[in-house]
Motif scaffolding. Structure first.
Motif, PDB file in Angstrom:
ATOM      1  N   LEU A 189      33.472  15.485  66.636  1.00  0.00           N
ATOM      2  CA  LEU A 189      34.937  15.478  66.531  1.00  0.00           C
ATOM      3  C   LEU A 189      35.485  16.832  66.957  1.00  0.00           C
ATOM      4  CD1 LEU A 189      37.652  14.232  65.603  1.00  0.00           C
ATOM      5  CD2 LEU A 189      37.113  15.077  63.295  1.00  0.00           C
ATOM      6  N   VAL A 190      34.883  17.897  66.452  1.00  0.00           N
ATOM      7  CA  VAL A 190      35.303  19.264  66.780  1.00  0.00           C
ATOM      8  C   VAL A 190      34.071  20.113  67.054  1.00  0.00           C
ATOM      9  CG1 VAL A 190      37.473  19.213  65.481  1.00  0.00           C
ATOM     10  CG2 VAL A 190      35.356  19.862  64.312  1.00  0.00           C
ATOM     11  N   ALA A 191      34.289  21.224  67.742  1.00  0.00           N
ATOM     12  CA  ALA A 191      33.178  22.125  68.035  1.00  0.00           C
ATOM     13  C   ALA A 191      32.641  22.747  66.756  1.00  0.00           C
ATOM     14  CB  ALA A 191      33.626  23.207  69.017  1.00  0.00           C
ATOM     15  N   HIS A 192      33.557  23.204  65.909  1.00  0.00           N
ATOM     16  CA  HIS A 192      33.149  23.834  64.647  1.00  0.00           C
ATOM     17  C   HIS A 192      34.146  23.482  63.554  1.00  0.00           C
ATOM     18  CE1 HIS A 192      31.610  26.776  61.806  1.00  0.00           C
ATOM     19  NE2 HIS A 192      30.655  27.095  62.654  1.00  0.00           N
ATOM     20  N   ALA A 193      33.645  23.284  62.357  1.00  0.00           N
ATOM     21  CA  ALA A 193      34.505  22.910  61.231  1.00  0.00           C
ATOM     22  C   ALA A 193      35.567  23.965  60.949  1.00  0.00           C
ATOM     23  CB  ALA A 193      33.649  22.686  59.985  1.00  0.00           C
ATOM     24  N   ARG A 194      35.276  25.222  61.292  1.00  0.00           N
ATOM     25  CA  ARG A 194      36.277  26.266  61.032  1.00  0.00           C
ATOM     26  C   ARG A 194      37.529  26.072  61.874  1.00  0.00           C
ATOM     27  NH1 ARG A 194      32.841  29.680  64.307  1.00  0.00           N
ATOM     28  NH2 ARG A 194      31.604  30.181  62.478  1.00  0.00           N
ATOM     29  N   ASP A 195      37.426  25.312  62.986  1.00  0.00           N
ATOM     30  CA  ASP A 195      38.615  25.055  63.799  1.00  0.00           C
ATOM     31  C   ASP A 195      39.677  24.331  62.982  1.00  0.00           C
ATOM     32  OD1 ASP A 195      37.253  26.190  65.892  1.00  0.00           O
ATOM     33  OD2 ASP A 195      36.712  24.295  66.842  1.00  0.00           O
ATOM     34  N   VAL A 196      39.233  23.422  62.123  1.00  0.00           N
ATOM     35  CA  VAL A 196      40.169  22.694  61.263  1.00  0.00           C
ATOM     36  C   VAL A 196      40.806  23.656  60.261  1.00  0.00           C
ATOM     37  CG1 VAL A 196      40.395  20.854  59.552  1.00  0.00           C
ATOM     38  CG2 VAL A 196      38.880  20.543  61.528  1.00  0.00           C
ATOM     39  N   ASN A 246      30.329  27.844  68.347  1.00  0.00           N
ATOM     40  CA  ASN A 246      31.332  28.899  68.331  1.00  0.00           C
ATOM     41  C   ASN A 246      32.194  28.870  69.587  1.00  0.00           C
ATOM     42  OD1 ASN A 246      30.500  30.037  65.835  1.00  0.00           O
ATOM     43  ND2 ASN A 246      28.839  31.117  66.874  1.00  0.00           N
ATOM     44  N   ALA A 247      33.469  29.145  69.400  1.00  0.00           N
ATOM     45  CA  ALA A 247      34.388  29.189  70.535  1.00  0.00           C
ATOM     46  C   ALA A 247      33.971  30.272  71.526  1.00  0.00           C
ATOM     47  CB  ALA A 247      35.814  29.447  70.045  1.00  0.00           C
ATOM     48  N   TRP A 248      34.205  29.980  72.802  1.00  0.00           N
ATOM     49  CA  TRP A 248      33.945  30.887  73.923  1.00  0.00           C
ATOM     50  C   TRP A 248      32.467  31.095  74.226  1.00  0.00           C
ATOM     51  CZ3 TRP A 248      38.339  30.639  76.061  1.00  0.00           C
ATOM     52  CH2 TRP A 248      39.512  30.646  75.294  1.00  0.00           C
ATOM     53  N   SER A 249      31.601  30.344  73.549  1.00  0.00           N
ATOM     54  CA  SER A 249      30.172  30.416  73.869  1.00  0.00           C
ATOM     55  C   SER A 249      29.869  29.492  75.035  1.00  0.00           C
ATOM     56  CB  SER A 249      29.345  29.990  72.651  1.00  0.00           C
ATOM     57  OG  SER A 249      29.585  28.613  72.331  1.00  0.00           O
ATOM     58  N   ASN A 250      28.703  29.664  75.646  1.00  0.00           N
ATOM     59  CA  ASN A 250      28.291  28.781  76.744  1.00  0.00           C
ATOM     60  C   ASN A 250      28.163  27.344  76.257  1.00  0.00           C
ATOM     61  OD1 ASN A 250      28.142  30.859  78.642  1.00  0.00           O
ATOM     62  ND2 ASN A 250      26.008  31.324  78.155  1.00  0.00           N
ATOM     63  N   GLU A 251      27.685  27.191  75.016  1.00  0.00           N
ATOM     64  CA  GLU A 251      27.524  25.852  74.446  1.00  0.00           C
ATOM     65  C   GLU A 251      28.881  25.179  74.287  1.00  0.00           C
ATOM     66  OE1 GLU A 251      25.171  23.713  70.683  1.00  0.00           O
ATOM     67  OE2 GLU A 251      25.505  25.887  70.718  1.00  0.00           O
ATOM     68  N   GLY A 259      31.363  16.214  77.660  1.00  0.00           N
ATOM     69  CA  GLY A 259      31.997  15.213  76.809  1.00  0.00           C
ATOM     70  C   GLY A 259      31.337  15.046  75.468  1.00  0.00           C
ATOM     71  N   THR A 260      30.724  16.118  74.947  1.00  0.00           N
ATOM     72  CA  THR A 260      30.102  16.036  73.626  1.00  0.00           C
ATOM     73  C   THR A 260      31.007  16.607  72.537  1.00  0.00           C
ATOM     74  OG1 THR A 260      28.954  18.140  74.038  1.00  0.00           O
ATOM     75  CG2 THR A 260      27.766  16.111  74.560  1.00  0.00           C
ATOM     76  N   ILE A 261      32.194  17.070  72.932  1.00  0.00           N
ATOM     77  CA  ILE A 261      33.206  17.511  71.977  1.00  0.00           C
ATOM     78  C   ILE A 261      34.467  16.702  72.266  1.00  0.00           C
ATOM     79  CG2 ILE A 261      34.613  19.426  71.154  1.00  0.00           C
ATOM     80  CD1 ILE A 261      32.420  21.335  72.116  1.00  0.00           C
ATOM     81  N   ALA A 262      34.907  15.931  71.291  1.00  0.00           N
ATOM     82  CA  ALA A 262      35.996  14.980  71.523  1.00  0.00           C
ATOM     83  C   ALA A 262      37.386  15.597  71.420  1.00  0.00           C
ATOM     84  CB  ALA A 262      35.886  13.813  70.536  1.00  0.00           C
ATOM     85  N   THR A 263      37.562  16.583  70.568  1.00  0.00           N
ATOM     86  CA  THR A 263      38.882  17.192  70.398  1.00  0.00           C
ATOM     87  C   THR A 263      38.752  18.701  70.247  1.00  0.00           C
ATOM     88  OG1 THR A 263      39.101  17.287  67.968  1.00  0.00           O
ATOM     89  CG2 THR A 263      39.492  15.148  69.026  1.00  0.00           C
ATOM     90  N   GLN A 264      39.853  19.383  70.492  1.00  0.00           N
ATOM     91  CA  GLN A 264      39.908  20.817  70.218  1.00  0.00           C
ATOM     92  C   GLN A 264      41.296  21.163  69.706  1.00  0.00           C
ATOM     93  OE1 GLN A 264      37.304  23.162  70.432  1.00  0.00           O
ATOM     94  NE2 GLN A 264      38.778  24.424  69.313  1.00  0.00           N
TER      95      GLN A 264
END
Length: 425
Positions: A189-196, A246-251, A259-264
């Motif tokens: 759903l998100v790259a990292h839970a901290r984004d929420v 983590n944001a801004w990482s290569n991953e 397409g492995t991250i659905a929202t940001q």
């Protein structure tokens, strides 16, 4: 906080006053160079303005000193603390404004001879407030803003049978939709839970409340706003809906590309980054929406400042006015770098009505303009960056170690209160 001195404080005041007096009078040396320190993509915006600058100042060279985002702010922190190697114009990201203004190292642009306060009504209200200290000094002029938005992969939602409304109606619905998306597509759903957490704590803040600390010095990190943010982040992690990326990482960028991250959840500027360099091959697959549960929040923004040690304050002020008060410059930056304008004059331009190809032809700029008009002005505090680190560390303990949320926030509050008390001594 740094003191404005080159050799010693007394001589510095005389020297700066002398230079400013000459500059305001229009005495510009043929060999004069104006230095501007910036980070991507503000550096490119500044460079693109050179043709306009040269029309008025053909003999004044503008040297743009460009560093990566983190390196830039580290260098500027060091320069302010030592009063050395300071540029004439310093670009500062919102999160650093209060820290840099802490000890008076930046010019108050709200008073003579600058008087930017007289132009306050021309700026997005919350953005102008972000550049104003609790004492009322306007230390930074907003250039671009980051109205919060939800960017999502339309193709993944369709595959999972999820609609935009499922994501935006409520935060609980957002998480529930993530369960469906993960089950149907395998995407997080998100790259990292901290984004929420980051969006929720920045949403629907009351006037005078501040992000972490209110205008009376009261620490707010155990308030319902933070409890809700931590609870939602924990729910996302428990249901394995984040990739711990983590944001801004290569991953992170690879997740967008594959397409492995659905929202940001981010500032509107991220759509431009996705299009320009993060995941350009995903053009047409993304859409933008307002944040869940009717939330409106700010996410970053760039500001122009003048260090007190600047040797070319008059020219520095002319440059800042060109970059922040000139509608053509603001619109050009919007078109070329997706720098959402802080100048309200530009918000009337027809460019807002144009569809965005990367977002499947959606007229998302209208969406973001609406959000910008509804974001509450939040007072900045010099300890905001410290508070951000403290709260982030406690969230990690909740997510990774199972620490109780109330205990985590209580610990964060106690630590931050000690910092506030120490600051007041």
């Amino acid at each position: 906080m740094p003191k404005a001195s080159y050799l010693n404080r007394a001589f510095a005041k005389c020297l700066v006053a002398s230079c400013v007096g000459l500059a305001w009078a229009g005495a510009v040396s043929a060999q004069q160079t104006l230095t501007v320190a910036a980070y991507p993509a503000v550096d490119e915006i500044a460079k693109s303005a050179m043709a306009t600058w040269k029309k008025k100042h053909p003999t004044v060279e503008v040297k743009v000193i460009s560093r990566a985002f983190a390196d830039h702010h580290t260098a500027m922190t060091t320069a302010l603390s030592t009063s050395s190697n300071l540029p004439d114009v310093m670009v500062v990201e919102y999160g650093y404004v209060a820290r840099f203004a802490e000890g008076g190292g930046l010019e108050n642009l709200g008073i003579a001879p600058y008087n930017i306060a007289a132009q306050k009504a021309r700026f997005v209200p919350y953005a102008f407030r972000q550049g104003t200290t609790q004492g009322g000094a306007v230390v930074a002029v907003p250039s671009d803003i980051g109205p919060g938005t939800l960017l999502y992969r339309d193709d993944l939602l369709k595959k999972a049978g999820v609609k935009e409304a499922d994501l935006t109606q409520s935060w609980d619905g957002f998480v529930a939709a993530g369960v469906k998306i993960k089950a149907s597509t395998g995407a997080y759903l998100v790259a990292h839970a901290r984004d929420v957490k980051d969006i929720v704590i920045r949403s629907n803040i009351k006037p005078g409340e501040g992000l972490y600390i209110d205008n009376s010095g009261r620490v707010l990190v155990d308030s319902p706003r933070f409890v809700r943010a931590f609870e939602l982040a924990k729910k996302v992690r428990e249901q394995k809906l984040d990739g711990k990326i983590n944001a801004w990482s290569n991953e992170w960028s690879e997740g967008f590309k594959r397409g492995t991250i659905a929202t940001q959840l981010s500032g509107a500027w991220l759509a431009g980054h996705l299009n320009n360099w993060l995941a350009p091959a995903t053009k047409g697959l993304w859409r933008a929406a307002q944040l869940p549960e009717g939330a409106y929040g700010s996410w970053g923004g760039s500001f122009y400042t003048i260090p007190k040690a600047s040797k070319n304050k008059a020219l520095a002020w002319e440059f800042i006015q060109m970059m922040t008060l000139n509608p053509e410059m603001q619109l050009s930056a919007f078109k070329s770098q997706d720098a959402f304008p802080a100048l309200l004059d530009v918000h009337k331009d027809a460019f807002f009505d144009q569809p965005i190809e990367f977002l499947g032809g959606q007229k998302a700029r209208l969406l973001w303009r609406d959000a910008a008009n509804k974001i509450t002005a939040v007072d900045v505090h010099k300890l905001d960056p410290v508070a951000d680190e403290i709260v982030g560390t406690e969230l990690d303990k909740v997510l990774d170690q199972g620490k109780d949320i109330k205990a985590a926030l209580a610990d964060a509050k106690a630590l931050l209160e000690r910092r506030v008390a120490r600051m007041g001594r």
